[in-house]
Design a protein around this motif. Structure first.
Motif, mmCIF file in Angstrom:
data_model
loop_
_atom_site.group_PDB
_atom_site.id
_atom_site.type_symbol
_atom_site.label_atom_id
_atom_site.label_comp_id
_atom_site.label_asym_id
_atom_site.label_seq_id
_atom_site.Cartn_x
_atom_site.Cartn_y
_atom_site.Cartn_z
ATOM 1 N N ILE A 289 0.906 -1.341 -0.096
ATOM 2 C CA ILE A 289 0.010 0.040 0.033
ATOM 3 C C ILE A 289 0.791 1.413 0.016
ATOM 4 N N ILE A 290 1.943 1.432 0.636
ATOM 5 C CA ILE A 290 2.772 2.306 1.217
ATOM 6 C C ILE A 290 3.428 2.851 -0.171
ATOM 7 N N LEU B 124 -9.664 2.524 5.221
ATOM 8 C CA LEU B 124 -10.628 1.753 6.028
ATOM 9 C C LEU B 124 -9.835 0.462 6.282
ATOM 10 N N ASP B 125 -9.884 -0.013 7.439
ATOM 11 C CA ASP B 125 -9.099 -1.188 7.702
ATOM 12 C C ASP B 125 -10.077 -2.157 8.360
ATOM 13 N N VAL B 126 -10.408 -3.140 7.786
ATOM 14 C CA VAL B 126 -11.583 -4.114 8.121
ATOM 15 C C VAL B 126 -11.080 -5.356 8.957
ATOM 16 N N ILE C 124 -8.475 3.656 0.056
ATOM 17 C CA ILE C 124 -8.156 2.650 0.191
ATOM 18 C C ILE C 124 -8.980 1.716 1.415
ATOM 19 N N VAL C 125 -9.444 0.490 0.934
ATOM 20 C CA VAL C 125 -9.825 -0.504 1.813
ATOM 21 C C VAL C 125 -8.916 -1.718 2.117
ATOM 22 N N VAL C 126 -8.604 -2.071 3.052
ATOM 23 C CA VAL C 126 -7.413 -3.027 3.751
ATOM 24 C C VAL C 126 -8.102 -4.067 4.447
ATOM 25 N N PHE D 263 -5.993 -7.171 0.022
ATOM 26 C CA PHE D 263 -6.125 -8.361 0.850
ATOM 27 C C PHE D 263 -4.928 -8.913 1.210
ATOM 28 N N GLU D 264 -4.853 -9.566 2.579
ATOM 29 C CA GLU D 264 -3.699 -10.600 2.508
ATOM 30 C C GLU D 264 -4.595 -12.054 2.493
#
Length: 284
Positions: free
Chosen positions: A105-106, A118-120, A186-188, A244-245
């Motif tokens: 991401i960075i 947003l971190d889910v 960003i959604v991660v 996603f991981e």
């Protein structure tokens, strides 16, 4: 009296008999925590004898580690992307693989271009807080269903001076979740991705101590990916990115989930063991 060097040697033998991976490193790290010093400082103090209280505490640590309790929970912290995070049995232990997710991401976004992340499933807060530190002008929001995890994440954010992140207790499968996705650039997520079938064959350190809800979705391992992508399809703006991981062997299935939910430019990155570990897509 036992010196530090003798204590480490005896402890290494003990942990090795208990089939603990990297027994010498574990012995040193546990002793360093007992002595409140860095591991490398032990080499300068090898001749120093342990006090009675230090021996009692060290033995207790070794007993817990021999029972397969993760070292990170015993000492109460772990390093992630150069930052020190508080952890306990309420949260998943941050892994090196997840650093690749953050680094991707960075490396993919300019600081000034990101306004909301947003971190889910924030857990310890390691992803949210690391990204908040790197994108200081962005609003970083983390959601998780666990109140205990929320307490740890808030404590970590305060400790690491991440003022642009906040955490909310929310259920990703709730019908009231849609609004929080809006305006996210960003959604991660590093979601629970171990299937119910695979969960029982994981190593004891995970099954006995780490929170099951953070490891397994109690299904096929894909439920969170499907839900997050469905929400992304209708609630995040065009051009926003989803990261996603994934577990070994999941990348093709997750790529298909992304594509069927209107995400393009799907990319897959491998980890240090050459396992496909990070997958991303852009909202059409």
């Amino acid at each position: 009296m036992l010196t530090l060097l003798e204590s480490i040697e005896l402890s290494t033998e003990y942990l090795q008999k208990k089939e603990i991976e990297s027994p010498h490193l574990n012995a040193e790290l546990l002793l360093a925590d007992v002595l409140n010093c860095k591991r490398l400082e032990l080499f300068l103090r090898f001749d120093k004898p342990l006090s009675e209280n230090e021996k009692i505490r060290y033995r207790e640590y070794l007993k817990r580690r021999a029972a397969k309790e993760p070292l990170q929970y015993i000492v109460g912290s772990t390093s992630f992307y150069g930052l020190d995070f508080i952890v306990n049995e309420s949260v998943l232990i941050p892994r090196q693989e997840t650093e690749i997710l953050v680094e991707t991401i960075i490396n993919s976004h300019k600081k000034e271009s990101v306004k909301k992340i947003l971190d889910v499933g924030f857990g310890s807060g390691c992803i949210s807080i690391t990204l908040a530190k790197y994108f200081p002008d962005a609003e970083v929001v983390g959601i998780d269903i666990s109140e205990d995890a929320h307490n740890i994440a808030v404590e970590n954010a305060e400790k690491l001076n991440a003022g642009n992140v906040h955490f909310e207790i929310k259920d990703i499968f709730s019908s009231e979740i849609t609004e929080i996705f809006s305006e996210a650039d960003i959604v991660v997520s590093n979601p629970p991705y171990v299937s119910l079938e695979e969960y029982d064959i994981l190593q004891d350190e995970i099954v006995k101590y780490e929170p099951k809800m953070a490891v397994s979705d109690n299904g096929n391992g894909l439920q969170f990916y499907e839900r997050i992508c469905e929400l992304g399809k209708t609630n995040i703006k065009k051009g926003s990115s989803l990261y996603f991981e994934v577990s070994a062997g999941q990348s093709n299935a997750v790529a298909e989930i992304l594509r069927k939910n209107n995400f393009s430019e799907v990319k897959i990155l491998k980890d240090y063991a050459e396992i496909e570990r990070v997958i991303s897509g852009v909202k059409k």
